[in-house]
Enzyme design. Structure first.
Site, PDB file in Angstrom:
ATOM      1  N   ASP A  57      31.519  50.291  58.673  1.00 27.56           N
ATOM      2  CA  ASP A  57      32.786  50.200  57.952  1.00 27.56           C
ATOM      3  C   ASP A  57      32.996  48.726  57.569  1.00 27.56           C
ATOM      4  O   ASP A  57      33.014  47.855  58.451  1.00 27.56           O
ATOM      5  CB  ASP A  57      33.906  50.684  58.891  1.00 27.56           C
ATOM      6  CG  ASP A  57      35.268  50.650  58.235  1.00 27.56           C
ATOM      7  OD1 ASP A  57      35.424  49.996  57.185  1.00 27.56           O
ATOM      8  OD2 ASP A  57      36.190  51.277  58.800  1.00 27.56           O
ATOM      9  N   ALA A 113      33.861  45.724  42.442  1.00 26.55           N
ATOM     10  CA  ALA A 113      33.897  46.913  41.570  1.00 26.55           C
ATOM     11  C   ALA A 113      35.334  47.409  41.487  1.00 26.55           C
ATOM     12  O   ALA A 113      35.828  48.078  42.382  1.00 26.55           O
ATOM     13  CB  ALA A 113      32.990  48.004  42.129  1.00 26.55           C
ATOM     14  N   TYR A 144      45.041  53.772  45.392  1.00 32.33           N
ATOM     15  CA  TYR A 144      43.806  53.350  44.720  1.00 32.33           C
ATOM     16  C   TYR A 144      44.104  52.248  43.698  1.00 32.33           C
ATOM     17  O   TYR A 144      43.567  51.141  43.792  1.00 32.33           O
ATOM     18  CB  TYR A 144      43.201  54.572  44.033  1.00 32.33           C
ATOM     19  CG  TYR A 144      41.854  54.347  43.381  1.00 32.33           C
ATOM     20  CD1 TYR A 144      40.747  53.955  44.127  1.00 32.33           C
ATOM     21  CD2 TYR A 144      41.685  54.560  42.011  1.00 32.33           C
ATOM     22  CE1 TYR A 144      39.504  53.789  43.527  1.00 32.33           C
ATOM     23  CE2 TYR A 144      40.448  54.397  41.411  1.00 32.33           C
ATOM     24  CZ  TYR A 144      39.361  54.011  42.170  1.00 32.33           C
ATOM     25  OH  TYR A 144      38.130  53.844  41.569  1.00 32.33           O
ATOM     26  N   GLN A 161      40.357  29.034  44.490  1.00 28.23           N
ATOM     27  CA  GLN A 161      40.558  28.137  45.635  1.00 28.23           C
ATOM     28  C   GLN A 161      39.244  27.516  46.132  1.00 28.23           C
ATOM     29  O   GLN A 161      39.216  26.378  46.550  1.00 28.23           O
ATOM     30  CB  GLN A 161      41.190  28.875  46.820  1.00 28.23           C
ATOM     31  CG  GLN A 161      42.522  29.534  46.530  1.00 28.23           C
ATOM     32  CD  GLN A 161      43.611  28.519  46.230  1.00 28.23           C
ATOM     33  OE1 GLN A 161      43.693  27.484  46.877  1.00 28.23           O
ATOM     34  NE2 GLN A 161      44.418  28.805  45.226  1.00 28.23           N
ATOM     35  N   THR A 174      32.456  57.281  34.993  1.00 23.55           N
ATOM     36  CA  THR A 174      30.991  57.264  35.013  1.00 23.55           C
ATOM     37  C   THR A 174      30.509  58.593  35.587  1.00 23.55           C
ATOM     38  O   THR A 174      31.178  59.167  36.448  1.00 23.55           O
ATOM     39  CB  THR A 174      30.514  56.079  35.872  1.00 23.55           C
ATOM     40  OG1 THR A 174      31.036  54.882  35.301  1.00 23.55           O
ATOM     41  CG2 THR A 174      29.006  55.973  35.918  1.00 23.55           C
ATOM     42  N   ARG A 185      36.427  65.388  40.017  1.00 23.57           N
ATOM     43  CA  ARG A 185      36.250  64.670  38.753  1.00 23.57           C
ATOM     44  C   ARG A 185      35.804  65.646  37.666  1.00 23.57           C
ATOM     45  O   ARG A 185      35.134  66.639  37.932  1.00 23.57           O
ATOM     46  CB  ARG A 185      35.243  63.535  38.922  1.00 23.57           C
ATOM     47  CG  ARG A 185      35.869  62.379  39.693  1.00 23.57           C
ATOM     48  CD  ARG A 185      35.033  61.134  39.607  1.00 23.57           C
ATOM     49  NE  ARG A 185      34.288  60.931  40.830  1.00 23.57           N
ATOM     50  CZ  ARG A 185      33.841  59.748  41.230  1.00 23.57           C
ATOM     51  NH1 ARG A 185      34.067  58.667  40.517  1.00 23.57           N
ATOM     52  NH2 ARG A 185      33.157  59.634  42.337  1.00 23.57           N
TER      53      ARG A 185
END
Ligand SMILES: NC(=O)c1ccc[n+]([C@@H]2O[C@H](COP(=O)([O-])OP(=O)(O)OC[C@H]3O[C@@H](n4cnc5c(N)ncnc54)[C@H](O)[C@@H]3O)[C@@H](O)[C@H]2O)c1
Length: 317
Positions: A57, A113, A144, A161, A174, A185
């Protein structure tokens, strides 16, 4: 040889990106906690001498060495992020922060991304990178949309920075092999329904438009955005500009699958954007990027892949 880390590498886009980077001669570490991804997607890469996989994770600290980090880890479909809203918020905020810190300490390049959802339900068409968007901050998609926007903010602050060599890519719809069949989707839904001669479900009247990009074109854009000069501190839209109505996609997929499916209209989903089409002039100009795969060709490849998976999938309503 450059060492590349791909977070979310066992997911749909990540698995194609890992394969492309190996082809290009890089050494790839795929990091994924399998929240929405699958080890099946990276099975063909497992024996490659320069590929390794870590089940991890990315919101919790872990050690790795990298010259470049592609941060793709995040649920990406409405089904995925509405089922895992807090995990989505954390991977795009805390996960992004931790990876940016790692990139900073190792002087690695970084790519975040992001998504066309950063534009929300846009009031401007097509969307250019300097459009700030029209996002509902408290709706069901906010976990999201807003966490991706915060991920973008973090990325830009590390660039400003600490002069981190970082960039953002806003990915538009996609599709292709390795996408999940049951993630809600449009393309996977339509294909799995058509392959079973079941009704194709359209939410709303089908007049809403989408533009869809085949995964190999998208991955080519990601690689260019990371490695080409003059990309640090920049944001790029990547997607296909060929806009069509959802109804037209449904009809084309029925035809390509030679299916006898009817079309079923269901009530539209909350905050579902009416139109979405990228302005890709910047990616074309700065990255020399262009999509090449036609809708028919990409859909044929995707249908072929799904038809092989179908016996292993639970049937889609
Ligand atoms: N597919 C699209 O059309 C699309 C559109 C816009 C943006 N994107 C973005 O592209 C990226 C990849 O999307 P995808 O379609 O391949 O989705 P996907 O769900 O197939 O892949 C995401 C991967 O991230 C992994 N992941 C999630 N949380 C994690 C965590 N905390 N630690 C480690 N791994 C974690 C998942 O297990 C999965 O393998 C996402 O960031 C998504 O927001 C995708």
């Amino acid at each position: 040889m450059k060492r590349i880390v791909v977070t979310g590498g066992a997911g749909f886009i990540g698995s194609h990106l890992c394969a492309r980077l190996l082809e290009d001669g890089y050494s790839v570490l795929c990091v994924d906690n399998l929240l929405t991804g699958s080890e099946r997607n990276i099975e063909p890469l497992r024996n490659h001498p320069h590929f390794s996989y870590l089940q991890q994770d990315v919101t919790v600290p872990f050690d790795f060495e990298a010259d470049a980090i592609f941060h793709l880890a995040s649920p990406a479909s409405p089904v995925g992020y509405m089922e895992h809203p807090l995990e989505t918020i954390m991977v795009n905020s805390q996960g992004t922060y931790r990876l940016l810190e790692q990139a900073r300490s190792q002087k690695a390049m970084f790519l975040f991304a992001s998504t066309s959802e950063a534009y929300g339900d846009p009031l401007v068409h097509p969307q250019r990178e300097d459009y700030w968007g029209n996002v509902n901050p408290i709706g069901p998609r906010a976990c999201y949309d807003e966490s991706k926007r915060l991920g973008e903010t973090l990325t830009m602050e590390f660039y400003r920075q600490f002069q981190l060599n970082a960039r953002i890519v806003r990915i538009f719809n996609t599709y292709g092999p390795n996408s999940q069949a049951d993630d809600g989707r449009m393309i996977p839904n339509f294909i799995t329904q058509a392959l079973q001669n079941k009704p194709l479900t359209i939410y709303g009247d089908g007049s809403q438009t989408r533009s869809i990009c085949y995964v190999s074109d998208l991955v080519d854009g990601l690689v260019r955005a990371m490695f080409q000069p003059n990309t640090a501190g920049e944001v790029f839209n990547l997607g296909n500009t060929d806009e069509q109505s959802v109804l037209e996609y449904a009809q084309l997929i029925i035809q390509l699958c030679q299916a006898s499916s009817p079309i079923l209209f269901e009530p539209e989903r909350i905050d579902d954007p009416e139109r979405r089409r990228p302005d890709i002039a910047k990616a074309q100009r700065v990255l020399g990027w262009q999509f090449h795969v036609s809708k028919e060709e990409g859909l044929r490849k995707t249908i072929e892949w799904f038809s092989k998976q179908l016996p292993h999938l639970t049937t889609i309503a």
